[in-house]
Design a protein around this motif. Sequence first.
Motif, PDB file in Angstrom:
ATOM      1  N   HIS A  71       0.777  -1.235   0.112  1.00 27.68           N
ATOM      2  CA  HIS A  71      -0.118   0.014   0.001  1.00 27.68           C
ATOM      3  C   HIS A  71       0.802   1.095   0.141  1.00 27.68           C
ATOM      4  O   HIS A  71       0.311   2.321  -0.160  1.00 27.68           O
ATOM      5  CB  HIS A  71      -0.891  -0.042   1.177  1.00 27.68           C
ATOM      6  CG  HIS A  71      -1.710  -1.169   1.042  1.00 27.68           C
ATOM      7  ND1 HIS A  71      -2.894  -1.293   0.352  1.00 27.68           N
ATOM      8  CD2 HIS A  71      -2.012  -2.188   1.944  1.00 27.68           C
ATOM      9  CE1 HIS A  71      -3.802  -2.111   0.450  1.00 27.68           C
ATOM     10  NE2 HIS A  71      -3.086  -2.975   1.566  1.00 27.68           N
ATOM     11  N   ILE A  72       2.014   1.026   0.262  1.00 32.72           N
ATOM     12  CA  ILE A  72       3.040   2.303   0.359  1.00 32.72           C
ATOM     13  C   ILE A  72       3.983   2.153  -0.954  1.00 32.72           C
ATOM     14  O   ILE A  72       5.335   2.719  -0.609  1.00 32.72           O
ATOM     15  CB  ILE A  72       3.579   2.585   1.684  1.00 32.72           C
ATOM     16  CG1 ILE A  72       4.438   1.303   2.101  1.00 32.72           C
ATOM     17  CG2 ILE A  72       2.526   3.045   2.646  1.00 32.72           C
ATOM     18  CD1 ILE A  72       5.317   1.461   3.446  1.00 32.72           C
ATOM     19  N   GLN A  73       3.836   1.494  -1.856  1.00 37.05           N
ATOM     20  CA  GLN A  73       4.891   1.051  -2.874  1.00 37.05           C
ATOM     21  C   GLN A  73       5.997   0.595  -2.311  1.00 37.05           C
ATOM     22  O   GLN A  73       7.274   1.063  -2.900  1.00 37.05           O
ATOM     23  CB  GLN A  73       5.025   2.241  -3.757  1.00 37.05           C
ATOM     24  CG  GLN A  73       3.617   2.838  -4.587  1.00 37.05           C
ATOM     25  CD  GLN A  73       4.022   4.024  -5.532  1.00 37.05           C
ATOM     26  OE1 GLN A  73       5.040   4.675  -5.156  1.00 37.05           O
ATOM     27  NE2 GLN A  73       2.880   4.482  -6.047  1.00 37.05           N
ATOM     28  N   GLY A  74       6.082  -0.373  -1.701  1.00 36.96           N
ATOM     29  CA  GLY A  74       7.211  -0.905  -0.936  1.00 36.96           C
ATOM     30  C   GLY A  74       6.887  -2.583  -0.426  1.00 36.96           C
ATOM     31  O   GLY A  74       6.172  -3.110  -1.358  1.00 36.96           O
TER      32      GLY A  74
ATOM     33  N   ILE B  34      -0.189   5.161   3.865  1.00 33.36           N
ATOM     34  CA  ILE B  34      -0.043   4.549   5.176  1.00 33.36           C
ATOM     35  C   ILE B  34      -1.375   4.639   6.000  1.00 33.36           C
ATOM     36  O   ILE B  34      -1.676   3.623   6.604  1.00 33.36           O
ATOM     37  CB  ILE B  34       0.646   5.679   6.120  1.00 33.36           C
ATOM     38  CG1 ILE B  34       2.265   5.357   5.526  1.00 33.36           C
ATOM     39  CG2 ILE B  34       0.589   5.331   7.555  1.00 33.36           C
ATOM     40  CD1 ILE B  34       3.281   6.364   6.331  1.00 33.36           C
ATOM     41  N   PRO B  35      -2.400   5.747   5.685  1.00 33.16           N
ATOM     42  CA  PRO B  35      -3.848   5.380   6.189  1.00 33.16           C
ATOM     43  C   PRO B  35      -4.376   4.125   5.825  1.00 33.16           C
ATOM     44  O   PRO B  35      -5.137   3.364   6.313  1.00 33.16           O
ATOM     45  CB  PRO B  35      -4.505   6.645   5.835  1.00 33.16           C
ATOM     46  CG  PRO B  35      -3.484   7.429   5.709  1.00 33.16           C
ATOM     47  CD  PRO B  35      -2.135   6.846   5.220  1.00 33.16           C
ATOM     48  N   VAL B  36      -4.349   3.803   4.328  1.00 29.82           N
ATOM     49  CA  VAL B  36      -4.823   2.580   4.030  1.00 29.82           C
ATOM     50  C   VAL B  36      -4.253   1.336   4.502  1.00 29.82           C
ATOM     51  O   VAL B  36      -5.144   0.416   4.892  1.00 29.82           O
ATOM     52  CB  VAL B  36      -4.746   2.857   2.257  1.00 29.82           C
ATOM     53  CG1 VAL B  36      -5.207   1.439   1.660  1.00 29.82           C
ATOM     54  CG2 VAL B  36      -5.439   3.864   1.694  1.00 29.82           C
ATOM     55  N   ALA B  37      -2.913   1.407   4.631  1.00 36.12           N
ATOM     56  CA  ALA B  37      -2.253   0.143   5.286  1.00 36.12           C
ATOM     57  C   ALA B  37      -2.686  -0.058   6.749  1.00 36.12           C
ATOM     58  O   ALA B  37      -2.961  -1.251   6.929  1.00 36.12           O
ATOM     59  CB  ALA B  37      -0.552   0.358   5.126  1.00 36.12           C
ATOM     60  N   LEU B  38      -2.949   1.103   7.386  1.00 32.94           N
ATOM     61  CA  LEU B  38      -3.341   0.846   8.855  1.00 32.94           C
ATOM     62  C   LEU B  38      -4.600   0.245   8.668  1.00 32.94           C
ATOM     63  O   LEU B  38      -5.157  -0.698   9.481  1.00 32.94           O
ATOM     64  CB  LEU B  38      -3.222   2.037   9.497  1.00 32.94           C
ATOM     65  CG  LEU B  38      -1.836   2.727   9.748  1.00 32.94           C
ATOM     66  CD1 LEU B  38      -1.945   4.044  10.418  1.00 32.94           C
ATOM     67  CD2 LEU B  38      -1.066   1.634  10.549  1.00 32.94           C
ATOM     68  N   GLU B  39      -5.698   0.552   7.881  1.00 30.17           N
ATOM     69  CA  GLU B  39      -6.978   0.133   7.622  1.00 30.17           C
ATOM     70  C   GLU B  39      -6.976  -1.295   7.572  1.00 30.17           C
ATOM     71  O   GLU B  39      -7.829  -2.276   8.115  1.00 30.17           O
ATOM     72  CB  GLU B  39      -7.803   0.786   6.602  1.00 30.17           C
ATOM     73  CG  GLU B  39      -8.147   2.201   6.880  1.00 30.17           C
ATOM     74  CD  GLU B  39      -8.862   2.845   5.695  1.00 30.17           C
ATOM     75  OE1 GLU B  39      -9.541   2.142   4.791  1.00 30.17           O
ATOM     76  OE2 GLU B  39      -8.919   4.008   5.578  1.00 30.17           O
TER      77      GLU B  39
END
Length: 57
Positions: A23-26, A45-50
């Motif tokens: 989600h953070i291109q990593g 980051i917000p999407v990854a945390l969700e």
Amino acid sequence: ISKELVAEKGYNAGQVVRELGKHIQGGGGGQPFFATAGGKDPLGIPVALEHAVEFVK
């Protein structure tokens, strides 16, 4: 992730951060109880945390 949760719930920190890193291109990885990730897009980051919540349900 504690070693107890790894044993009891089957959690794997390496797999979690590998998926969330997308989600953070990593990416990321590590041991079942300790892992790190990095990426190029901090706006993800917000999407990854969700999505992180889904791994611990």
